[in-house]
Design a protein around this motif. Structure first.
Motif, short mmCIF file in Angstrom:
data_model
loop_
_atom_site.label_atom_id
_atom_site.label_comp_id
_atom_site.label_asym_id
_atom_site.label_seq_id
_atom_site.Cartn_x
_atom_site.Cartn_y
_atom_site.Cartn_z
N UNK A 1 11.10 1.73 8.47
CA UNK A 1 9.79 1.64 7.64
C UNK A 1 8.64 2.56 8.44
N UNK A 2 8.66 1.89 9.71
CA UNK A 2 7.42 2.08 10.47
C UNK A 2 7.34 3.88 10.85
N UNK A 3 8.65 4.34 11.26
CA UNK A 3 8.73 5.79 11.73
C UNK A 3 8.98 6.59 10.59
N UNK A 4 9.24 6.15 9.41
CA UNK A 4 9.47 7.17 8.46
C UNK A 4 7.90 7.20 7.78
N UNK A 5 7.07 6.34 7.92
CA UNK A 5 5.80 6.45 7.43
C UNK A 5 5.11 7.27 8.49
N UNK A 6 5.35 7.12 9.69
CA UNK A 6 4.72 7.90 10.89
C UNK A 6 5.12 9.43 10.61
N UNK A 7 6.11 9.64 10.24
CA UNK A 7 6.54 11.14 9.90
C UNK A 7 5.87 11.60 8.56
N UNK B 1 0.84 -1.13 -0.04
CA UNK B 1 -0.05 0.09 -0.19
C UNK B 1 0.77 1.19 0.10
N UNK B 2 2.08 1.14 -0.23
CA UNK B 2 3.11 2.28 -0.20
C UNK B 2 3.26 3.13 1.15
N UNK B 3 3.03 2.25 2.13
CA UNK B 3 3.32 2.86 3.34
C UNK B 3 4.71 2.87 3.75
N UNK B 4 5.04 1.68 3.65
CA UNK B 4 6.64 1.27 4.03
C UNK B 4 7.44 1.35 2.52
#
Ligand code: OOB
Length: 565
Positions: free
Chosen positions: A224-230, A39-42
Motif C-alpha cells: 500500500x505505502x510503496x505503491x502510493x509512493x511510486x 483518501x485513495x492513497x492506499x
C-alpha cells in the motif's frame, strides 16, 4: 493492525483472517490507515498484481533496456515467472526474506517481481555493501537466500557470498547471475509457484537506511505505502507512456527505484533504461540513443554532467526532467545545472524512510534554485521543532518530524532504536534541520543526526567508529564530516592511540576497515591523531569542536598546531 508488531511466529493468521508474513514491524494506527484508504492513497494494490496488470495492458511495449537487451512488459513478466519457479523449487516461500544485491541489470527486476509473486520479501542491499553490511543484513532479516552478480566492477560477489554463508546461519542459498562458481545459478529449472499471500498491507520490501547507529537499519515498506509512493511520484513528475527513465543511480536505492524511478516509469507504461556508468560520456551517449526523457542524480554527478555539456556533442533534447537529490544542492550549483540543461531541473529531498519532497515541474525558478521541494502528499504531516519537540515559529530553522501515508512507523526489529527515533504519536525524527517557506517548500539547512552525507552516500559516524575501535592501536575514535567542494562532505576520523601504540595512518586504517568488510565509501577520507578527544560539559565527545577542528585541518592546519587537547 495487519502486520502485527511483536508477533514471534513469521506466518500466522490474524483475528481478521489475514496472513501475517512479517513480524517485527510497526503498523499504522487503524484510524490513519482508514484515512489513507479513504483518501485513495492506499488502493489495495500489490506489486505482483501491478506487474500483471501492466503486462496485460501493454505486453509489447518496452519495459527495460540494458545495453543491447530490450525486455517487453510481457518479457519482464515471463522473466519474473521463471525466477519465481526457480526460487519456489529451492523452497523459498511466502514471508521468507531474500537479500538482493544486484546492480542496474534487468535481473534485478526479474528477481524483485519473482519475490513479489512468492510473497517473499526482498532486502535491497546496495551494490557497494561488503561483508560487514551483508552479513548484518542477512542475520538481521534472517534471510534464507542471497542473490548476487558473479563479478561486478572488479569485485567477486561469489567470494563475499561464501563468507556470508559461513557467518549468517539462516542463509541456505546463494543465487548468482552469471557464472555461479560454487553457488547456484539463478537460471535453471524450478517448480510450480503456489499462490502467494495477497494482502496489500503486508511488507513488500525492506530498504536499507542511511543509518545513524552502529549497524544499518531496515525499513519495512508495505505494498500500500510503496505503491502510493511510486504512483504519486510518477504523477507529480508527469511520467507517462512516453517516459524514458534512465536509472544511473543504483536501483536498490529508493530514489532510482520508486521516486518515481524505474517502478514509476513502469507504472506509467513507459520505459526504464538501466546503466551503472553515470560518467557523462557513457550516459550522454545512452541518453541520445534511447531519447531519455527523465533521470535522477546526486549533486556531484549533476555538476559533473553540467560541466560536461560544454564539450559533449550528444543530443540531449529529449530530456524533460533532471531530478537532483540525496544531498544538498547549493543554489549556485543548481544554477549551473539549470544553465547547462535548461528548465528541467527538479530538486528532490527524500529518504528511504518515506517522506519525499519535490519542486514542481512548473515551479518558479526561484523555488527550483533555492528550495528542496514540497511534500508529495497532502497527508504528509510535517512538524519543525526545537530540541524539546516544541514547534518553532514559521520560517525558522528546526528539526523536521514527519508522519504520513508512506513514512515508516518503526524500523524492522529495532524496538530500542524505535523508542527514540519516533515521537510518542508516531512522527519519524528525520534528523534533518529544515526551514519552511511561506509556500510550504522546505529548505534543508543542516542536520542533527550523526551521519556524513558523502555526495549522497550516507555514512553513520557510529558505524565507522565501532569498526575502527577494533584496531589494536586505537583507544578512542570519533568520525565527523569535513567540507568538500565536490562531494559536499567527506569523512574525517580522529583517532586516539593506546598508550605506547602508534595510531594507524590513513592507508593502514583504510586497509584495516576494508579487511573488516566495510563498504568502501564508509572508509574515512582523512585520519587525524589526537592525544584525547575533547569532551562537552556533560562528558560526551564534543563532535561540534571536532567538526570545527576537522574543517580547519582540511583547510591546511595541523592538529597539534591548532592547540587541541
Ligand atoms: C535519499 O534517501 P536516503 O535514505 O539515502 O537519505 C536520506 C537523507 C535525508 O534525511 C537527508 O539528510 C539527506 O539524505 N537528503 C538531502 C536531500 N535529499 C536527501 N539533504 C539535502 N538536500 C536534499 N535534496 O537520499 C533519497 C531518497 C529518495 C529520493 C531522493 C533522495
Amino acid at each position: 493492525n495487519t502486520f502485527g508488531a511483536g508477533n514471534k511466529s513469521p506466518a500466522r493468521t490474524s483475528q481478521k483472517g489475514w496472513i501475517h508474513v512479517l513480524d517485527g514491524c510497526t503498523p499504522w494506527p487503524d484510524e490513519l490507515a482508514a484515512r489513507y484508504r479513504a483518501s485513495g492513497h492506499w488502493r489495495g494494490e500489490t506489486f505482483d498484481r501491478l506487474l500483471r496488470a501492466w503486462a496485460r495492458a501493454h505486453p509489447h511495449r518496452t519495459a527495460l533496456v540494458h545495453r543491447e537487451r530490450r525486455l517487453s512488459y510481457a518479457g519482464l513478466e515471463a522473466a519474473a515467472d521463471r525466477v519465481a519457479r526457480r526460487l519456489a523449487g529451492l523452497g523459498i516461500a511466502a514471508g521468507d526474506r531474500v537479500v538482493l544485491q544486484l546492480p542496474n541489470i534487468p535481473e534485478f527486476f526479474a528477481v524483485f517481481f519473482a519475490l513479489q509473486r512468492l510473497g517473499a520479501v526482498p532486502v535491497l542491499a546496495l551494490p557497494l555493501h561488503r561483508r560487514s553490511e551483508i552479513v548484518h543484513l542477512c542475520r538481521l532479516s534472517e534471510a534464507v537466500a542471497y542473490v548476487v552478480p558473479d563479478v561486478h566492477q572488479g569485485f567477486d560477489h561469489r567470494e563475499l557470498a561464501a563468507e556470508a554463508l559461513k557467518e549468517a546461519p539462516g542463509l541456505r542459498h546463494v543465487l548468482v547471475v552469471g557464472d555461479p562458481g560454487p553457488h547456484t545459478p539463478l537460471d535453471g529449472p524450478g517448480t510450480d509457484v503456489p499462490a502467494g499471500p495477497d494482502d496489500p498491507s503486508d511488507v513488500a520490501l525492506l530498504l536499507v537506511s542511511g543509518g545513524t547507529t552502529g549497524l544499518p537499519k531496515l525499513i519495512p515498506r508495505t505494498h500500500d505505502d510503496y505503491a502510493y509512493n511510486v504512483r504519486a511520484s510518477a504523477e507529480t513528475c508527469r511520467f507517462g507512456p512516453d517516459t524514458v527513465y534512465l536509472a544511473a543511480l543504483p536501483v536498490a536505492h529508493n530514489f532510482a527505484l520508486g521516486c518515481p524511478g524505474v517502478l514509476g516509469a513502469l507504472h506509467a507504461g513507459g520505459t526504464a533504461v538501466l546503466t551503472d556508468e553515470p560518467d557523462p560520456d557513457a550516459a550522454f551517449a545512452l541518453m541520445e540513443r534511447e531519447r531519455v526523457t527523465a533521470t535522477a542524480l546526486v549533486p556531484p554527478t549533476a555538476r559533473i554532467w553540467a560541466a560536461a555539456t560544454e564539450w559533449a556533442e550528444a543530443d540531449l533534447t529529449a530530456l524533460r526532467l533532471l531530478q537532483v537529490g540525496g544531498a544538498r544542492l547549493l543554489p549556485e550549483h543548481a544554477q549551473q545545472v539549470r544553465d547547462a540543461f535548461g528548465p528541467v531541473l527538479q530538486q528532490v529531498f527524500g529518504m528511504a524512510e518515506g517522506l519525499l519532497n519535490y519542486t514542481e515541474p512548473d515551479a518558479p525558478q526561484d523555488v527550483v534554485l533555492h528550495t528542496q521541494g514540497r511534500p508529495l502528499s497532502l497527508d504528509d504531516e510535517i512538524r519543525v521543532v526545537d530540541e524539546h519537540d516544541r514547534d518553532v515559529p514559521p520560517g525558522t530553522t528546526g528539526r523536521l518530524l514527519t508522519r504520513g501515508p508512506y513514512t515508516l512507523r518503526g524500523y524492522y526489529r529495532a524496538d530500542e532504536h524505535n523508542a527514540t527515533a519516533f515521537t510518542a504519536d508516531g512522527y519519524y525524527r528525520t534528523g534533518d534541520l529544515v526551514r519552511r517557506t511561506p509556500t510550504g517548500h522546505l529548505v534543508v539547512e543542516g542536520r542533527v543526526k550523526e551521519q556524513i552525507n558523502r555526495g549522497g552516500d550516507k555514512v553513520a559516524a557510529a558505524e565507522v567508529e565501532e569498526q575502527l575501535a577494533h584496531h589494536p592501536a586505537v583507544l578512542d575514535t570519533a568520525v565527523v564530516p569535513v567540507p568538500d567542494d565536490l562531494l559536499g562532505e567527506r569523512t574525517c576520523a580522529f583517532v586516539v592511540p593506546r598508550p605506547g601504540a602508534t595510531a594507524p595512518g590513513r592507508n593502514e586504517a583504510a586497509a584495516f576497515l576494508r579487511e573488516r568488510g566495510l563498504a568502501p565509501y564508509k572508509v574515512p577520507d582523512r585520519i587525524e591523531t589526537l592525544d584525547a578527544l575533547p569532551v562537552t560539559a556533560v562528558g560526551k565527545t564534543d563532535k561540534k569542536a571536532l567538526t570545527e577542528l576537522a574543517r580547519k585541518l582540511a583547510a591546511g592546519g595541523s592538529a597539534r598546531k591548532e592547540g587541541n587537547p
